[in-house]
Motif scaffolding. Structure first.
Motif, PDB file in Angstrom:
ATOM      1  N   UNK A 174       0.767  -1.143   0.132  1.00 33.96           N
ATOM      2  CA  UNK A 174      -0.149  -0.019   0.049  1.00 33.96           C
ATOM      3  C   UNK A 174       0.941   1.289   0.042  1.00 33.96           C
ATOM      4  N   UNK A 175       2.089   0.935  -0.481  1.00 34.14           N
ATOM      5  CA  UNK A 175       3.108   2.226  -0.555  1.00 34.14           C
ATOM      6  C   UNK A 175       2.604   3.431  -1.434  1.00 34.14           C
ATOM      7  N   UNK A 176       1.894   3.233  -2.425  1.00 40.47           N
ATOM      8  CA  UNK A 176       1.829   3.833  -3.606  1.00 40.47           C
ATOM      9  C   UNK A 176       2.910   3.906  -4.731  1.00 40.47           C
ATOM     10  N   UNK A 177       3.570   3.039  -4.423  1.00 37.52           N
ATOM     11  CA  UNK A 177       4.825   2.766  -5.460  1.00 37.52           C
ATOM     12  C   UNK A 177       4.842   1.248  -5.865  1.00 37.52           C
ATOM     13  N   UNK A 178       5.501   0.762  -6.945  1.00 37.78           N
ATOM     14  CA  UNK A 178       5.493  -0.418  -7.406  1.00 37.78           C
ATOM     15  C   UNK A 178       6.690  -1.097  -5.998  1.00 37.78           C
ATOM     16  N   UNK A 179       6.366  -2.273  -5.586  1.00 37.09           N
ATOM     17  CA  UNK A 179       7.473  -3.112  -5.093  1.00 37.09           C
ATOM     18  C   UNK A 179       7.690  -4.467  -5.484  1.00 37.09           C
ATOM     19  N   UNK A 180       8.823  -4.765  -5.776  1.00 37.45           N
ATOM     20  CA  UNK A 180       9.337  -6.242  -6.245  1.00 37.45           C
ATOM     21  C   UNK A 180       9.865  -6.963  -4.907  1.00 37.45           C
ATOM     22  N   UNK A 181       9.061  -8.042  -4.814  1.00 39.05           N
ATOM     23  CA  UNK A 181       9.503  -9.199  -3.909  1.00 39.05           C
ATOM     24  C   UNK A 181      10.367 -10.369  -4.374  1.00 39.05           C
ATOM     25  N   UNK A 182      11.419 -10.463  -3.650  1.00 36.16           N
ATOM     26  CA  UNK A 182      12.580 -11.247  -4.087  1.00 36.16           C
ATOM     27  C   UNK A 182      12.562 -12.746  -3.289  1.00 36.16           C
ATOM     28  N   UNK A 183      12.601 -13.816  -3.914  1.00 40.67           N
ATOM     29  CA  UNK A 183      13.195 -14.996  -3.010  1.00 40.67           C
ATOM     30  C   UNK A 183      14.356 -14.885  -2.422  1.00 40.67           C
ATOM     31  N   UNK A 184      15.260 -14.231  -3.212  1.00 41.54           N
ATOM     32  CA  UNK A 184      16.826 -14.089  -2.856  1.00 41.54           C
ATOM     33  C   UNK A 184      16.774 -13.065  -1.827  1.00 41.54           C
ATOM     34  N   UNK A 185      17.645 -13.253  -0.895  1.00 38.36           N
ATOM     35  CA  UNK A 185      17.819 -12.339   0.196  1.00 38.36           C
ATOM     36  C   UNK A 185      18.850 -11.105  -0.231  1.00 38.36           C
ATOM     37  N   UNK A 186      19.191 -11.143  -1.341  1.00 38.55           N
ATOM     38  CA  UNK A 186      20.338 -10.218  -1.949  1.00 38.55           C
ATOM     39  C   UNK A 186      19.533  -9.371  -3.283  1.00 38.55           C
ATOM     40  N   UNK A 187      18.142  -9.791  -3.417  1.00 46.11           N
ATOM     41  CA  UNK A 187      17.421  -9.351  -4.539  1.00 46.11           C
ATOM     42  C   UNK A 187      18.186  -9.708  -6.045  1.00 46.11           C
TER      43      UNK A 187
ATOM     44  N   UNK B 175      13.456 -16.371  -7.981  1.00 44.24           N
ATOM     45  CA  UNK B 175      11.973 -15.879  -8.297  1.00 44.24           C
ATOM     46  C   UNK B 175      11.830 -14.473  -7.801  1.00 44.24           C
ATOM     47  N   UNK B 176      11.058 -13.598  -8.496  1.00 43.39           N
ATOM     48  CA  UNK B 176      10.690 -12.283  -7.996  1.00 43.39           C
ATOM     49  C   UNK B 176       9.450 -11.870  -8.680  1.00 43.39           C
ATOM     50  N   UNK B 177       8.667 -11.027  -8.123  1.00 43.90           N
ATOM     51  CA  UNK B 177       7.582 -10.660  -8.751  1.00 43.90           C
ATOM     52  C   UNK B 177       7.170  -8.998  -8.267  1.00 43.90           C
ATOM     53  N   UNK B 178       6.757  -8.177  -9.212  1.00 44.13           N
ATOM     54  CA  UNK B 178       6.498  -6.779  -8.864  1.00 44.13           C
ATOM     55  C   UNK B 178       5.018  -6.486  -8.460  1.00 44.13           C
ATOM     56  N   UNK B 179       4.711  -5.817  -7.522  1.00 42.89           N
ATOM     57  CA  UNK B 179       3.186  -5.720  -7.128  1.00 42.89           C
ATOM     58  C   UNK B 179       3.008  -4.174  -7.329  1.00 42.89           C
ATOM     59  N   UNK B 180       1.669  -3.819  -7.938  1.00 40.67           N
ATOM     60  CA  UNK B 180       1.418  -2.199  -7.959  1.00 40.67           C
ATOM     61  C   UNK B 180       1.445  -1.965  -6.685  1.00 40.67           C
ATOM     62  N   UNK B 181       1.336  -0.621  -6.525  1.00 43.68           N
ATOM     63  CA  UNK B 181       1.338  -0.007  -5.275  1.00 43.68           C
ATOM     64  C   UNK B 181      -0.126   0.612  -4.760  1.00 43.68           C
TER      65      UNK B 181
END
Length: 137
Positions: A93-106, A111-117
């Motif tokens: 709910x940041x108002x910005x896109x956020x990418x979530x990563x499986x890797x702890x180093x991005x 795996x990774x996915x970007x979610x609208x804000x």
């Protein structure tokens, strides 16, 4: 001609009933529609205030919630979750896109996915989230 008019009327009546039922149904987890005033969700579906990224360790928005706000997060920089922790559910709910990563180093080799804000609610991520990046719009 009368049979065709009857069929058309029956079809339109059925479509109107289906539309009325769909509009009356409560919002589902996958929609950004607000359950309560201000866009907050209930505890059952994961409360997350506007301007926050919320992460839960267990699917279905369960477990101890971690929250991040833009004021404490560098834009376009990898933010690893604390060592040994991960998330399975998230709300952006940041108002910005956020990418979530499986890797702890991005790392984009995992795996990774970007979610609208505007209000992304993910009750079950397809992988354990270990880091994220907040992007400029």
């Amino acid at each position: 001609m009368r049979l065709q008019t009857f069929r058309t009327t029956a079809l339109l009546t059925g479509l109107l009933a289906a539309l009325t039922a769909a509009l009356a149904a409560p919002p589902t987890l996958g929609t950004p529609a607000a359950h309560a005033a201000g866009g907050r969700r209930t505890a059952a579906s994961g409360a997350c205030d506007a301007g926050q990224l919320c992460l839960w360790p267990t699917a279905g928005f369960r477990g101890g919630r971690r929250t991040y706000e833009l004021s404490g997060t560098d834009i376009e920089r990898c933010v690893p979750l604390p060592k040994g922790s991960s998330a399975t559910a998230l709300a952006n709910r940041t108002g910005r896109p956020v990418t979530a990563y499986q890797s702890g180093e991005c790392a984009e080799t995992a795996e990774f996915d970007t979610y609208p804000g505007g209000g992304s609610w993910v009750p079950r991520s397809p992988y354990r989230v270990r880091a994220f990046k907040v992007w400029e719009r």
